[in-house]
Design a protein around this motif. Structure first.
Motif, PDB file in Angstrom:
ATOM      1  N   LEU A  88      -6.908  -9.866   2.382  1.00 31.42           N
ATOM      2  CA  LEU A  88      -7.644 -10.614   3.196  1.00 31.42           C
ATOM      3  C   LEU A  88      -8.946 -10.474   2.907  1.00 31.42           C
ATOM      4  N   PRO A  89      -9.794 -11.805   3.312  1.00 31.56           N
ATOM      5  CA  PRO A  89     -11.284 -11.529   2.869  1.00 31.56           C
ATOM      6  C   PRO A  89     -11.850 -10.751   4.158  1.00 31.56           C
ATOM      7  N   LYS A  90     -13.139 -10.051   3.755  1.00 35.52           N
ATOM      8  CA  LYS A  90     -13.564  -9.104   4.531  1.00 35.52           C
ATOM      9  C   LYS A  90     -13.227  -7.860   5.036  1.00 35.52           C
ATOM     10  N   ARG A  91     -11.996  -7.745   5.496  1.00 38.62           N
ATOM     11  CA  ARG A  91     -11.367  -6.548   5.498  1.00 38.62           C
ATOM     12  C   ARG A  91      -9.967  -6.913   5.363  1.00 38.62           C
ATOM     13  N   ASP A  92      -9.068  -5.786   4.782  1.00 39.68           N
ATOM     14  CA  ASP A  92      -7.683  -6.155   4.419  1.00 39.68           C
ATOM     15  C   ASP A  92      -6.878  -5.730   5.519  1.00 39.68           C
ATOM     16  N   GLY A  93      -5.723  -6.111   5.485  1.00 40.13           N
ATOM     17  CA  GLY A  93      -4.648  -6.025   6.619  1.00 40.13           C
ATOM     18  C   GLY A  93      -4.490  -4.527   7.211  1.00 40.13           C
ATOM     19  N   PHE A  94      -4.592  -3.597   5.977  1.00 44.07           N
ATOM     20  CA  PHE A  94      -4.519  -2.271   6.607  1.00 44.07           C
ATOM     21  C   PHE A  94      -5.547  -1.944   7.654  1.00 44.07           C
TER      22      PHE A  94
ATOM     23  N   LEU B 266       0.505 -10.881   9.927  1.00 43.22           N
ATOM     24  CA  LEU B 266      -0.726 -10.375   9.167  1.00 43.22           C
ATOM     25  C   LEU B 266      -0.439 -10.275   7.603  1.00 43.22           C
ATOM     26  N   ASP B 267      -1.207 -11.057   6.967  1.00 44.59           N
ATOM     27  CA  ASP B 267      -1.186 -10.883   5.276  1.00 44.59           C
ATOM     28  C   ASP B 267      -2.133  -9.518   5.099  1.00 44.59           C
TER      29      ASP B 267
ATOM     30  N   MET C 201       3.588  -7.311   8.690  1.00 49.61           N
ATOM     31  CA  MET C 201       2.760  -7.810   7.509  1.00 49.61           C
ATOM     32  C   MET C 201       3.410  -8.536   6.459  1.00 49.61           C
ATOM     33  N   LEU C 202       2.674  -9.339   5.898  1.00 48.46           N
ATOM     34  CA  LEU C 202       3.230 -10.237   4.696  1.00 48.46           C
ATOM     35  C   LEU C 202       2.389  -9.635   3.558  1.00 48.46           C
ATOM     36  N   THR C 203       3.025  -9.473   2.682  1.00 49.57           N
ATOM     37  CA  THR C 203       2.362  -9.183   1.144  1.00 49.57           C
ATOM     38  C   THR C 203       3.038  -9.752   0.113  1.00 49.57           C
ATOM     39  N   ALA C 204       2.319  -9.828  -1.096  1.00 51.10           N
ATOM     40  CA  ALA C 204       2.940 -10.125  -2.426  1.00 51.10           C
ATOM     41  C   ALA C 204       3.383  -8.751  -3.150  1.00 51.10           C
ATOM     42  N   ARG C 205       2.812  -7.759  -2.445  1.00 46.21           N
ATOM     43  CA  ARG C 205       2.943  -6.506  -3.024  1.00 46.21           C
ATOM     44  C   ARG C 205       4.562  -5.799  -2.950  1.00 46.21           C
ATOM     45  N   THR C 206       5.211  -5.296  -3.805  1.00 44.53           N
ATOM     46  CA  THR C 206       6.418  -4.969  -3.561  1.00 44.53           C
ATOM     47  C   THR C 206       6.643  -3.352  -3.635  1.00 44.53           C
ATOM     48  N   ALA C 207       5.595  -2.654  -4.162  1.00 45.60           N
ATOM     49  CA  ALA C 207       5.612  -1.109  -4.183  1.00 45.60           C
ATOM     50  C   ALA C 207       5.935  -0.536  -2.704  1.00 45.60           C
ATOM     51  N   THR C 208       6.841   0.447  -2.754  1.00 53.05           N
ATOM     52  CA  THR C 208       7.255   1.020  -1.571  1.00 53.05           C
ATOM     53  C   THR C 208       6.021   1.760  -0.985  1.00 53.05           C
ATOM     54  N   ALA C 209       5.127   2.313  -1.906  1.00 54.27           N
ATOM     55  CA  ALA C 209       3.822   2.995  -1.243  1.00 54.27           C
ATOM     56  C   ALA C 209       3.293   2.084  -0.273  1.00 54.27           C
ATOM     57  N   ASP C 210       3.071   0.868  -0.796  1.00 56.83           N
ATOM     58  CA  ASP C 210       2.259  -0.176   0.054  1.00 56.83           C
ATOM     59  C   ASP C 210       2.893  -0.252   1.145  1.00 56.83           C
TER      60      ASP C 210
END
Length: 225
Positions: A54-60, A50-51, A77-86
């Motif tokens: 995403l359109p319409k509603r995000d992965g969270f 799961l990215d 979960m896949l993401t380009a975000r690297t922040a620990t909080a995410d």
């Protein structure tokens, strides 16, 4: 073992799907959060990739919705975000693991292997619905004592139906699963292969048929014995 890929970057989605299928997994791909929830609540997947964006509603939001619905399928979960909080937010929502883009394909496969082993499921080589049995390894369709061999695209189309036997399948979904999301296949191509499958179902004497719903898609129907 069936995996759901939820990724709106078409090139990446296709690459992940091809990689998994080369390793013997079966994969469905959808491209927005609403479709992710629809598929994941209708099919018993072994894993969801799961990215986040995403359109319409995000992965969270997708993870929260699935966990509220009682879907306990492992989620990577896949993401380009690297922040620990995410990462923490994703795990707190109910995800099982987190992989940051860009990622190495070997690492992705290792995560997939680890998460699917956790489920304790046994790899199956058939899909059954009503009086039909589809052999995943040989692409042979059986009904009672009779059987027919399916072509590659017939197999991809019918497998989509059998994994989602109560759903109406959009033509675009059939094209994505059988021809690829970036193909030039049209509704007419789908209709041709639906016609082939109908003939084979009739030859086998199956109670299962494929009904077309104008401007919506196709669905399986079961007739009387």
């Amino acid at each position: 073992m069936q995996i759901l890929i939820v990724e709106d970057e078409l090139a990446l989605s296709n690459a992940i799907k091809k990689l998994l299928e080369q390793r013997g997994y079966f994969a469905d791909a959808v491209y927005d959060g609403d479709s992710a929830v629809d598929y994941a609540t209708s099919v018993n997947y072994s894993l969801i990739i799961l990215d986040v964006m995403l359109p319409k509603r995000d992965g969270f939001e997708v993870v929260r919705a699935l966990r509220r619905e009682g879907v306990h399928t492992p989620i990577l979960m896949l993401t380009a975000r690297t922040a620990t909080a995410d990462k923490v937010q994703g795990l707190n929502c109910g995800a099982d693991d987190y992989l940051t883009k860009p990622f190495d394909t070997d690492e992705l496969l290792a995560r997939v292997g680890a998460l699917t082993r956790r489920t304790g499921e046994v790899l199956v080589d058939t899909v059954r619905f009503e009086d039909l049995t589809l052999e995943l390894g040989s692409a042979k369709l059986l009904c009672g004592d009779d059987s027919v061999q399916l072509s590659r695209k017939e197999f991809a189309v019918l497998k989509t139906f059998l994994y989602n036997p109560t759903m109406t399948i959009a033509t675009d979904t059939l094209i994505a699963n059988a021809w690829g999301i970036d193909s030039e296949a049209t509704d007419n191509n789908v209709e041709v292969y639906i016609s082939f499958l109908r003939k084979k179902l009739k030859y086998l004497g199956s109670r299962v048929s494929i009904r077309k719903l104008q401007r919506i898609g196709y669905r399986l129907e079961v007739g009387e014995c």
